[in-house]
Design a protein around this motif. Structure first.
Motif, PDB file in Angstrom:
ATOM      1  N   PHE A 128      -4.300  -2.676   1.567  1.00 46.82           N
ATOM      2  CA  PHE A 128      -4.145  -4.093   1.240  1.00 46.82           C
ATOM      3  C   PHE A 128      -2.831  -4.634   1.798  1.00 46.82           C
ATOM      4  O   PHE A 128      -2.787  -5.693   2.427  1.00 46.82           O
ATOM      5  N   LEU A 129      -1.721  -3.912   1.572  1.00 48.11           N
ATOM      6  CA  LEU A 129      -0.422  -4.359   2.053  1.00 48.11           C
ATOM      7  C   LEU A 129      -0.363  -4.385   3.577  1.00 48.11           C
ATOM      8  O   LEU A 129       0.216  -5.291   4.169  1.00 48.11           O
ATOM      9  N   SER A 130      -0.995  -3.402   4.211  1.00 42.16           N
ATOM     10  CA  SER A 130      -1.046  -3.393   5.674  1.00 42.16           C
ATOM     11  C   SER A 130      -1.782  -4.620   6.194  1.00 42.16           C
ATOM     12  O   SER A 130      -1.317  -5.289   7.131  1.00 42.16           O
ATOM     13  N   ASP A 131      -2.923  -4.946   5.596  1.00 40.10           N
ATOM     14  CA  ASP A 131      -3.669  -6.149   5.998  1.00 40.10           C
ATOM     15  C   ASP A 131      -2.863  -7.417   5.742  1.00 40.10           C
ATOM     16  O   ASP A 131      -2.843  -8.330   6.568  1.00 40.10           O
ATOM     17  N   LEU A 132      -2.192  -7.482   4.606  1.00 40.56           N
ATOM     18  CA  LEU A 132      -1.354  -8.636   4.281  1.00 40.56           C
ATOM     19  C   LEU A 132      -0.240  -8.815   5.313  1.00 40.56           C
ATOM     20  O   LEU A 132      -0.032  -9.905   5.835  1.00 40.56           O
ATOM     21  N   PHE A 133       0.447  -7.736   5.630  1.00 40.05           N
ATOM     22  CA  PHE A 133       1.549  -7.819   6.586  1.00 40.05           C
ATOM     23  C   PHE A 133       1.054  -8.171   7.982  1.00 40.05           C
ATOM     24  O   PHE A 133       1.627  -9.017   8.658  1.00 40.05           O
ATOM     25  N   ALA A 185       2.545   0.538   6.271  1.00 41.28           N
ATOM     26  CA  ALA A 185       1.522   1.569   6.455  1.00 41.28           C
ATOM     27  C   ALA A 185       1.795   2.777   5.575  1.00 41.28           C
ATOM     28  O   ALA A 185       2.934   3.065   5.224  1.00 41.28           O
ATOM     29  N   ALA A 186       0.716   3.466   5.242  1.00 43.51           N
ATOM     30  CA  ALA A 186       0.818   4.785   4.631  1.00 43.51           C
ATOM     31  C   ALA A 186       0.823   5.765   5.794  1.00 43.51           C
ATOM     32  O   ALA A 186      -0.199   5.987   6.435  1.00 43.51           O
ATOM     33  N   VAL A 187       1.978   6.313   6.103  1.00 42.65           N
ATOM     34  CA  VAL A 187       2.116   7.213   7.250  1.00 42.65           C
ATOM     35  C   VAL A 187       1.298   8.479   7.029  1.00 42.65           C
ATOM     36  O   VAL A 187       0.615   8.953   7.932  1.00 42.65           O
ATOM     37  N   ASN A 188       1.361   9.001   5.825  1.00 38.61           N
ATOM     38  CA  ASN A 188       0.550  10.148   5.432  1.00 38.61           C
ATOM     39  C   ASN A 188       0.461  10.127   3.907  1.00 38.61           C
ATOM     40  O   ASN A 188       0.796   9.126   3.288  1.00 38.61           O
ATOM     41  N   SER A 189       0.040  11.214   3.313  1.00 34.14           N
ATOM     42  CA  SER A 189      -0.159  11.221   1.854  1.00 34.14           C
ATOM     43  C   SER A 189       1.128  11.073   1.067  1.00 34.14           C
ATOM     44  O   SER A 189       1.096  10.710  -0.096  1.00 34.14           O
ATOM     45  N   LYS A 190       2.293  11.300   1.703  1.00 36.74           N
ATOM     46  CA  LYS A 190       3.558  11.286   0.979  1.00 36.74           C
ATOM     47  C   LYS A 190       4.527  10.202   1.431  1.00 36.74           C
ATOM     48  O   LYS A 190       5.572  10.040   0.827  1.00 36.74           O
ATOM     49  N   SER A 214      -2.445   7.955   0.798  1.00 40.86           N
ATOM     50  CA  SER A 214      -3.547   7.689   1.721  1.00 40.86           C
ATOM     51  C   SER A 214      -4.877   7.503   0.995  1.00 40.86           C
ATOM     52  O   SER A 214      -5.847   7.035   1.588  1.00 40.86           O
ATOM     53  N   ARG A 215      -4.952   7.829  -0.293  1.00 38.24           N
ATOM     54  CA  ARG A 215      -6.203   7.729  -1.041  1.00 38.24           C
ATOM     55  C   ARG A 215      -6.333   6.458  -1.868  1.00 38.24           C
ATOM     56  O   ARG A 215      -7.361   6.229  -2.492  1.00 38.24           O
ATOM     57  N   TYR A 216      -5.289   5.636  -1.897  1.00 46.13           N
ATOM     58  CA  TYR A 216      -5.309   4.450  -2.743  1.00 46.13           C
ATOM     59  C   TYR A 216      -5.467   3.188  -1.904  1.00 46.13           C
ATOM     60  O   TYR A 216      -5.037   3.136  -0.758  1.00 46.13           O
ATOM     61  N   PRO A 217      -6.056   2.134  -2.460  1.00 48.65           N
ATOM     62  CA  PRO A 217      -6.294   0.909  -1.680  1.00 48.65           C
ATOM     63  C   PRO A 217      -5.050   0.047  -1.457  1.00 48.65           C
ATOM     64  O   PRO A 217      -5.039  -0.771  -0.542  1.00 48.65           O
TER      65      PRO A 217
END
Length: 115
Positions: free
Chosen positions: A28-33, A103-108, A21-24
């Motif tokens: 970026f991948l969410s916006d791309l998809f 999506a990054a669901v959470n930090s893990k 959740s802390r990395y871009p």
């Protein structure tokens, strides 16, 4: 000569090494998809790309790999053995996606979804 002592182990990080959740990259991948691959008006949508590479039916056949038939014997205990043979494998309508998401669901956890 005497060998030097082995290096010490790294200390316990006290948690995970990576927090998605802390990395871009997930953003970026969410916006791309969402904005390109799921956008039906985009020439670079997933459906357009698949149609371009697989044809108007969006069919993918693995027959050209020349790996078939594949056989496997399956032991089902006291009932005996079943021999399963896969003669061909193909997928159709791969260019009919309505939505693709990342999506990054959470930090893990990272997630990818197709509808």
């Amino acid at each position: 000569s005497v060998s030097p002592p082995p290096p010490a182990y790294l200390p316990d990080p006290g948690g995970d090494y990576a927090d998605f959740s802390r990395y871009p990259m997930p953003k970026f991948l969410s916006d791309l998809f969402r904005n390109i691959l799921s956008n039906s008006s985009s020439p670079n949508s997933l459906n357009s790309l698949i149609t371009r590479f697989l044809g108007p039916d969006g069919n993918l056949s693995l027959d050209d790999l020349h790996i078939f038939p594949i056989s496997q014997e399956i032991d089902i205990g006291t009932l005996g053995t079943v021999k399963a043979t896969l003669l061909a494998l193909s997928f159709g309508d791969l260019n009919k996606w309505s939505f693709v998401d990342f999506a990054a669901v959470n930090s893990k956890q990272l997630a990818i979804g197709f509808l």
